[in-house]
Design a protein around this motif. Structure first.
Motif, PDB file in Angstrom:
ATOM      1  N   ALA A   1      17.084  -0.326  32.965  1.00 15.49           N
ATOM      2  CA  ALA A   1      17.789  -1.607  33.017  1.00 15.49           C
ATOM      3  C   ALA A   1      19.285  -1.463  32.779  1.00 15.49           C
ATOM      4  CB  ALA A   1      17.200  -2.574  31.997  1.00 15.49           C
ATOM      5  N   GLY A   2      19.721  -0.384  32.176  1.00 13.43           N
ATOM      6  CA  GLY A   2      21.140  -0.216  31.875  1.00 13.43           C
ATOM      7  C   GLY A   2      21.342   0.696  30.684  1.00 13.43           C
ATOM      8  N   LEU A   3      22.372   0.407  29.897  1.00 15.72           N
ATOM      9  CA  LEU A   3      22.684   1.198  28.713  1.00 15.72           C
ATOM     10  C   LEU A   3      22.527   0.319  27.478  1.00 15.72           C
ATOM     11  CD1 LEU A   3      25.178   1.871  31.013  1.00 15.72           C
ATOM     12  CD2 LEU A   3      25.410   3.769  29.400  1.00 15.72           C
ATOM     13  N   ALA A   4      22.271   0.948  26.339  1.00 13.37           N
ATOM     14  CA  ALA A   4      22.150   0.202  25.091  1.00 13.37           C
ATOM     15  C   ALA A   4      22.574   1.078  23.927  1.00 13.37           C
ATOM     16  CB  ALA A   4      20.720  -0.287  24.875  1.00 13.37           C
ATOM     17  N   VAL A   5      22.924   0.417  22.835  1.00  9.97           N
ATOM     18  CA  VAL A   5      23.150   1.098  21.567  1.00  9.97           C
ATOM     19  C   VAL A   5      21.796   1.203  20.880  1.00  9.97           C
ATOM     20  CG1 VAL A   5      24.303   0.979  19.335  1.00  9.97           C
ATOM     21  CG2 VAL A   5      25.501   0.219  21.398  1.00  9.97           C
ATOM     22  N   VAL A   6      21.357   2.435  20.594  1.00 11.01           N
ATOM     23  CA  VAL A   6      20.021   2.656  20.040  1.00 11.01           C
ATOM     24  C   VAL A   6      20.118   3.516  18.786  1.00 11.01           C
ATOM     25  CG1 VAL A   6      19.021   2.507  22.348  1.00 11.01           C
ATOM     26  CG2 VAL A   6      19.546   4.752  21.377  1.00 11.01           C
ATOM     27  N   HIS A   7      19.032   3.530  18.018  1.00 12.03           N
ATOM     28  CA  HIS A   7      18.962   4.385  16.843  1.00 12.03           C
ATOM     29  C   HIS A   7      18.832   5.844  17.271  1.00 12.03           C
ATOM     30  CE1 HIS A   7      17.520   0.428  15.544  1.00 12.03           C
ATOM     31  NE2 HIS A   7      17.953   0.737  14.337  1.00 12.03           N
ATOM     32  N   ASP A   8      19.568   6.721  16.617  1.00  9.94           N
ATOM     33  CA  ASP A   8      19.480   8.131  16.991  1.00  9.94           C
ATOM     34  C   ASP A   8      18.075   8.682  16.811  1.00  9.94           C
ATOM     35  OD1 ASP A   8      19.550   8.111  14.210  1.00  9.94           O
ATOM     36  OD2 ASP A   8      21.108   9.656  14.023  1.00  9.94           O
ATOM     37  N   PHE A   9      17.352   8.215  15.788  1.00 13.12           N
ATOM     38  CA  PHE A   9      16.011   8.769  15.544  1.00 13.12           C
ATOM     39  C   PHE A   9      15.006   8.335  16.611  1.00 13.12           C
ATOM     40  CE2 PHE A   9      16.714   5.150  12.610  1.00 13.12           C
ATOM     41  CZ  PHE A   9      15.771   4.241  13.070  1.00 13.12           C
ATOM     42  N   ALA A  10      15.324   7.292  17.391  1.00 13.77           N
ATOM     43  CA  ALA A  10      14.419   6.876  18.463  1.00 13.77           C
ATOM     44  C   ALA A  10      14.442   7.860  19.627  1.00 13.77           C
ATOM     45  CB  ALA A  10      14.793   5.476  18.948  1.00 13.77           C
ATOM     46  N   LEU A  11      15.519   8.616  19.764  1.00 12.75           N
ATOM     47  CA  LEU A  11      15.678   9.508  20.915  1.00 12.75           C
ATOM     48  C   LEU A  11      14.953  10.843  20.757  1.00 12.75           C
ATOM     49  CD1 LEU A  11      19.486   8.967  21.647  1.00 12.75           C
ATOM     50  CD2 LEU A  11      17.548   8.017  22.904  1.00 12.75           C
ATOM     51  N   VAL A  12      14.576  11.179  19.539  1.00 15.93           N
ATOM     52  CA  VAL A  12      13.954  12.486  19.308  1.00 15.93           C
ATOM     53  C   VAL A  12      12.639  12.599  20.080  1.00 15.93           C
ATOM     54  CG1 VAL A  12      12.955  14.020  17.575  1.00 15.93           C
ATOM     55  CG2 VAL A  12      15.012  12.715  17.045  1.00 15.93           C
TER      56      VAL A  12
END
Length: 314
Positions: A232-243
């Motif tokens: 859908a696009g870009l977002a500001v996310v929690h770094d720990f969600a990306l692991v």
């Protein structure tokens, strides 16, 4: 007639929930039984405790004067139960944690699983809501917050730092215009919070990107994350969600990162409850250990200092 603890327990539930139905749900009683208990308590004390209105049940002056004494009785019962259950190192009973949904969705599952494995008699409930929890109304035994409250009979302990980073799905980035600097974001869709539903100033971060309103929005950070994951696009996310999420990629890792912190918030009187104190120690230790793994897993994560001090606000 001396008021019974059972009736005081119903009184507290009605005062906190604002209705007989809410109290009945909390205590697993039908509303009619809750109403009879309140009537019995009012008869024993010789005074009305609630005023009923279309908005619900509100405390009368007598009810407000009874409230601190009922809470003292509740605390005494809790401490007594804790003393009986407290034999050995195994925790038991139910602990309810309130947490913002980013923490609840992407961090707490990894933290809580080993705690429950080690304590088979323990039941842990996570209430994930995008708002601040009211511990004075006993909505939860403890809460994790993104800012430290400065009022109320609460103990506040900083747990760990984390980062908010910019990310997008690799499929989106493969077909989108190149993003080399922050100014390049103007031509891209941004996903974020519904502005009118931001409940904490620490979550109002799109301004740091020069964005007033996101093109797609939700009051849930988990929904935002999955929107972005679908391209859908870009977002500001929690770094720990990306692991471990190979579908997602950080954007502008050198130019954009916001440092935030999690705080453990408890009712000050619960310091005497050994079971809750033991659980909170395990929770804090587990969150710090998991975030250390996150920093190892994200090569561009910036280490941060953790402070373990505890403050009491009255």
């Amino acid at each position: 007639m001396t008021p019974s603890w059972d009736d005081l327990r119903v009184f507290l539930a009605v005062a906190r929930q604002g209705s007989l139905s809410g109290a009945g749900t909390a205590l697993k009683l039908d509303p009619a039984t809750a109403g009879r208990r309140i009537a019995r308590l009012e008869e024993a004390l010789g005074a009305p405790l609630f005023l009923k209105s279309p908005q619900g049940y509100a405390l009368t002056g007598a009810g407000e004067r009874l409230m601190p004494h009922a809470e003292e009785a509740e605390q005494a019962v809790t401490v007594a139960q804790d003393a009986v259950r407290g034999q050995g190192d195994r925790l038991s009973g139910t602990v309810r944690i309130g947490a913002p949904d980013g923490c609840a969705n992407f961090l707490l599952p990894q933290v809580l699983a080993p705690i429950v494995d080690a304590h088979p008699g323990l039941e842990v409930q996570v209430v994930a809501l995008p708002r601040v929890f009211n511990l004075n109304r006993r909505e939860a035994d403890m809460a994790i917050g993104v800012s430290a409250p400065t009022a109320g009979r609460l103990t506040v302990q900083k747990v760990v730092d984390y980062q908010l980073v910019l990310a997008a799905a690799k499929t989106y980035l493969a077909k989108a215009d190149r993003i080399a600097r922050q100014e390049d974001l103007r031509g891209h869709r941004l996903v974020g919070y519904i502005p009118e539903m931001i409940f904490d100033k620490e979550l109002d971060y799109l301004g740091d990107l020069g964005v007033e309103r996101p093109r797609m929005a939700s009051n849930s950070v988990a929904v935002q994350y999955h929107m972005v994951r679908q391209g859908a696009g870009l977002a500001v996310v929690h770094d720990f969600a990306l692991v471990g999420d190979s579908a997602m990629q950080r954007v502008l890792p050198e130019a954009f990162a916001l440092k935030r912190s999690f705080y453990l918030i408890r009712h000050a009187d619960d310091a005497r409850v050994r079971r809750l104190s033991q659980f909170s120690d395990l929770l804090v230790e587990g969150m710090r250990r998991q975030m250390a793994k996150v920093r190892e897993g994200l090569t561009d994560a910036v280490p941060s200092e953790d402070a373990g001090s505890t403050e009491t606000f009255r």
